[in-house]
Structure formats: structure tokens, C-alpha cells
Scaffold this motif. Structure first.
Motif, PDB file in Angstrom:
ATOM      1  N   ALA A 104       0.806  -1.223   0.000  1.00  0.00           N
ATOM      2  CA  ALA A 104       0.000   0.000   0.000  1.00  0.00           C
ATOM      3  C   ALA A 104       0.840   1.275   0.000  1.00  0.00           C
ATOM      4  O   ALA A 104       0.364   2.332   0.375  1.00  0.00           O
ATOM      5  N   GLY A 105       2.103   1.172  -0.357  1.00  0.00           N
ATOM      6  CA  GLY A 105       2.962   2.337  -0.434  1.00  0.00           C
ATOM      7  C   GLY A 105       3.361   2.949   0.901  1.00  0.00           C
ATOM      8  O   GLY A 105       4.035   3.970   0.934  1.00  0.00           O
ATOM      9  N   VAL A 106       2.962   2.365   2.009  1.00  0.00           N
ATOM     10  CA  VAL A 106       3.273   2.943   3.313  1.00  0.00           C
ATOM     11  C   VAL A 106       4.009   2.003   4.255  1.00  0.00           C
ATOM     12  O   VAL A 106       4.535   2.423   5.275  1.00  0.00           O
ATOM     13  N   THR A 107       4.034   0.757   3.944  1.00  0.00           N
ATOM     14  CA  THR A 107       4.752  -0.193   4.790  1.00  0.00           C
ATOM     15  C   THR A 107       5.353  -1.259   3.888  1.00  0.00           C
ATOM     16  O   THR A 107       5.186  -1.232   2.674  1.00  0.00           O
ATOM     17  N   SER A 108       6.060  -2.180   4.464  1.00  0.00           N
ATOM     18  CA  SER A 108       6.717  -3.224   3.686  1.00  0.00           C
ATOM     19  C   SER A 108       6.417  -4.584   4.303  1.00  0.00           C
ATOM     20  O   SER A 108       5.970  -4.685   5.444  1.00  0.00           O
ATOM     21  N   VAL A 109       6.715  -5.602   3.525  1.00  0.00           N
ATOM     22  CA  VAL A 109       6.518  -6.962   4.022  1.00  0.00           C
ATOM     23  C   VAL A 109       7.398  -7.192   5.251  1.00  0.00           C
ATOM     24  O   VAL A 109       6.973  -7.819   6.223  1.00  0.00           O
ATOM     25  N   SER A 110       8.615  -6.641   5.238  1.00  0.00           N
ATOM     26  CA  SER A 110       9.501  -6.832   6.398  1.00  0.00           C
ATOM     27  C   SER A 110       8.932  -6.174   7.654  1.00  0.00           C
ATOM     28  O   SER A 110       9.067  -6.712   8.756  1.00  0.00           O
ATOM     29  N   GLU A 111       8.276  -5.021   7.514  1.00  0.00           N
ATOM     30  CA  GLU A 111       7.661  -4.373   8.676  1.00  0.00           C
ATOM     31  C   GLU A 111       6.461  -5.169   9.179  1.00  0.00           C
ATOM     32  O   GLU A 111       6.246  -5.280  10.391  1.00  0.00           O
ATOM     33  N   ILE A 112       5.696  -5.724   8.257  1.00  0.00           N
ATOM     34  CA  ILE A 112       4.565  -6.570   8.648  1.00  0.00           C
ATOM     35  C   ILE A 112       5.074  -7.814   9.361  1.00  0.00           C
ATOM     36  O   ILE A 112       4.515  -8.231  10.385  1.00  0.00           O
ATOM     37  N   LEU A 113       6.156  -8.394   8.854  1.00  0.00           N
ATOM     38  CA  LEU A 113       6.738  -9.567   9.516  1.00  0.00           C
ATOM     39  C   LEU A 113       7.284  -9.209  10.901  1.00  0.00           C
ATOM     40  O   LEU A 113       7.138  -9.996  11.844  1.00  0.00           O
ATOM     41  N   ALA A 114       7.889  -8.033  11.028  1.00  0.00           N
ATOM     42  CA  ALA A 114       8.381  -7.598  12.345  1.00  0.00           C
ATOM     43  C   ALA A 114       7.214  -7.468  13.323  1.00  0.00           C
ATOM     44  O   ALA A 114       7.308  -7.892  14.483  1.00  0.00           O
ATOM     45  N   ALA A 115       6.104  -6.889  12.859  1.00  0.00           N
ATOM     46  CA  ALA A 115       4.919  -6.764  13.721  1.00  0.00           C
ATOM     47  C   ALA A 115       4.381  -8.147  14.091  1.00  0.00           C
ATOM     48  O   ALA A 115       3.996  -8.386  15.246  1.00  0.00           O
ATOM     49  N   ALA A 116       4.374  -9.060  13.128  1.00  0.00           N
ATOM     50  CA  ALA A 116       3.901 -10.423  13.407  1.00  0.00           C
ATOM     51  C   ALA A 116       4.806 -11.120  14.422  1.00  0.00           C
ATOM     52  O   ALA A 116       4.313 -11.838  15.312  1.00  0.00           O
ATOM     53  N   LEU A 117       6.109 -10.905  14.326  1.00  0.00           N
ATOM     54  CA  LEU A 117       7.030 -11.482  15.309  1.00  0.00           C
ATOM     55  C   LEU A 117       6.776 -10.921  16.704  1.00  0.00           C
ATOM     56  O   LEU A 117       6.812 -11.656  17.695  1.00  0.00           O
ATOM     57  N   VAL A 118       6.498  -9.636  16.784  1.00  0.00           N
ATOM     58  CA  VAL A 118       6.195  -9.013  18.078  1.00  0.00           C
ATOM     59  C   VAL A 118       4.908  -9.611  18.654  1.00  0.00           C
ATOM     60  O   VAL A 118       4.844  -9.942  19.840  1.00  0.00           O
ATOM     61  N   VAL A 119       3.883  -9.769  17.817  1.00  0.00           N
ATOM     62  CA  VAL A 119       2.624 -10.357  18.272  1.00  0.00           C
ATOM     63  C   VAL A 119       2.868 -11.778  18.777  1.00  0.00           C
ATOM     64  O   VAL A 119       2.383 -12.153  19.858  1.00  0.00           O
ATOM     65  N   CYS A 120       3.622 -12.568  18.029  1.00  0.00           N
ATOM     66  CA  CYS A 120       3.925 -13.942  18.454  1.00  0.00           C
ATOM     67  C   CYS A 120       4.707 -13.961  19.762  1.00  0.00           C
ATOM     68  O   CYS A 120       4.447 -14.786  20.637  1.00  0.00           O
ATOM     69  N   PHE A 121       5.654 -13.036  19.896  1.00  0.00           N
ATOM     70  CA  PHE A 121       6.415 -12.952  21.142  1.00  0.00           C
ATOM     71  C   PHE A 121       5.504 -12.583  22.309  1.00  0.00           C
ATOM     72  O   PHE A 121       5.565 -13.206  23.374  1.00  0.00           O
ATOM     73  N   LEU A 122       4.671 -11.553  22.120  1.00  0.00           N
ATOM     74  CA  LEU A 122       3.758 -11.142  23.196  1.00  0.00           C
ATOM     75  C   LEU A 122       2.855 -12.298  23.615  1.00  0.00           C
ATOM     76  O   LEU A 122       2.676 -12.569  24.811  1.00  0.00           O
ATOM     77  N   TYR A 123       2.278 -12.960  22.619  1.00  0.00           N
ATOM     78  CA  TYR A 123       1.382 -14.078  22.925  1.00  0.00           C
ATOM     79  C   TYR A 123       2.144 -15.213  23.619  1.00  0.00           C
ATOM     80  O   TYR A 123       1.744 -15.694  24.676  1.00  0.00           O
ATOM     81  N   GLY A 124       3.236 -15.629  23.016  1.00  0.00           N
ATOM     82  CA  GLY A 124       3.976 -16.777  23.538  1.00  0.00           C
ATOM     83  C   GLY A 124       4.565 -16.533  24.912  1.00  0.00           C
ATOM     84  O   GLY A 124       4.461 -17.379  25.808  1.00  0.00           O
ATOM     85  N   PHE A 125       5.190 -15.379  25.093  1.00  0.00           N
ATOM     86  CA  PHE A 125       5.826 -15.094  26.377  1.00  0.00           C
ATOM     87  C   PHE A 125       4.791 -15.037  27.497  1.00  0.00           C
ATOM     88  O   PHE A 125       4.990 -15.617  28.563  1.00  0.00           O
TER      89      PHE A 125
END
Length: 174
Positions: A104-125
Motif C-alpha cells: 500500500a505504499g506505506v509499509t513493507s513486508v519486512s515491517e509486517i513480519l516484524a509486527a507479526a514477530l512481536v505479536v507472536c512474542f507477546l502471545y507466547g511469552f
């Protein structure tokens, strides 16, 4: 380094980026809190986190301590998100990654993956480390319900974090 969501391609230093991420983490936490309050056991995690930090059973943790643990964790998760982005950007060239997929011209796949990693960390921890050790009665009687509702809340946080980071950069024109 230039985050994709920086307005006009402006160069933004790591310190500013981490500060913006902390503010975005706070905004995402406030959004997540609305969702948590709408779930039957949605606000259990802040009390459990407060229990872990202050050494009190969750039902004896003051609301202010639960809120402080919750908001601080959200801000730190925002910083983790930006730290992952900075690490990826530093590793791109040495790894020979020359293409960045934009969304969408405002974010990247790598930023989405970073957010997904944070969500997984928050949930898992929380779900598998903090909750079993400090969850008290909530862990003994309804662990599945609390974990499912925490998964929903953590996902809302991740989406809110991405939106907040982009919005802050656009509004402040960094």
C-alpha cells in the motif's frame, strides 16, 4: 536508514525511530485495552503481569500496578518492533537482499513480519512463560479462555502498532 513509512523519504535516526515506536506502542496498547475490556477475561493479562513484577497474587495487584505493567509492556513491544526493523535493515546488504516488497505504499513486508514477530512474542511469552507461573486462579480454572482472548488482544495490538507508526510519521512529517 529510511523507514518506508517516513514521509517523503526523510532520513530518520535510530533514536527518533525508537522513540516514535515507543509512542506507537503506547497508542496500540490503548487500542488493545478497548478490546481487552470487551472480553470476559480480557484484562486478566495486565494483572498477571503486575503479579510477576510486584510479587503479589493477581487478585491483590492494584489496578494502577496492572495498568503500569500493561502500558510499559506495550511501549517496550513497540521498541522491539523498531529494533527488529533496524536489525533487518542493517542485515539486508550483507545478505544480498536488494528488493523490498511494499504494501500500500506505506509499509513493507519486512515491517509486517516484524509486527507479526512481536505479536507472536507477546502471545507466547505471556501464555507459556508468565501465565503458568503467575496466573493464579485464572490459570487454574480457565487457561484456554484467557489465552484465546489474549491472542485476539495481541493481534489487535500488532495491527494497531503498524497503523500508529505510519500515522505518527505522516502527521509529524518525519
Amino acid at each position: 536508514m529510511i523507514p518506508l513509512h517516513a514521509a517523503g523519504g526523510a532520513t530518520v535516526g535510530p533514536g527518533v525511530r525508537l522513540a516514535v515506536a515507543a509512542v506507537a506502542g503506547l497508542a496500540a496498547t490503548l487500542l488493545m485495552t478497548v478490546v481487552m475490556w470487551r472480553q470476559s477475561y480480557g484484562y486478566v493479562p495486565p494483572y498477571v503481569a503486575g503479579s510477576a513484577l510486584w510479587g503479589e497474587p493477581p487478585n491483590e495487584v492494584p489496578r494502577s500496578a496492572a495498568d503500569a505493567a500493561h502500558l510499559a509492556a506495550g511501549m517496550l513491544a513497540g521498541v522491539l518492533f523498531e529494533a527488529l526493523n533496524l536489525a533487518y535493515e542493517a542485515a539486508r546488504a550483507p545478505l544480498g537482499i536488494g528488493v523490498e516488497l511494499r504494501v500500500a505504499g506505506v509499509t513493507s513486508v519486512s515491517e509486517i513480519l516484524a509486527a507479526a514477530l512481536v505479536v507472536c512474542f507477546l502471545y507466547g511469552f505471556f501464555s507459556w512463560v508468565v501465565f503458568p507461573r503467575f496466573g493464579g486462579n485464572a490459570y487454574e480454572t480457565r487457561p484456554g479462555t484467557v489465552r484465546r482472548q489474549w491472542a485476539v488482544s495481541a493481534t489487535v495490538y500488532g495491527v494497531g502498532l503498524l497503523v500508529a507508526v505510519v500515522a505518527i510519521y505522516q502527521v509529524v512529517s518525519l
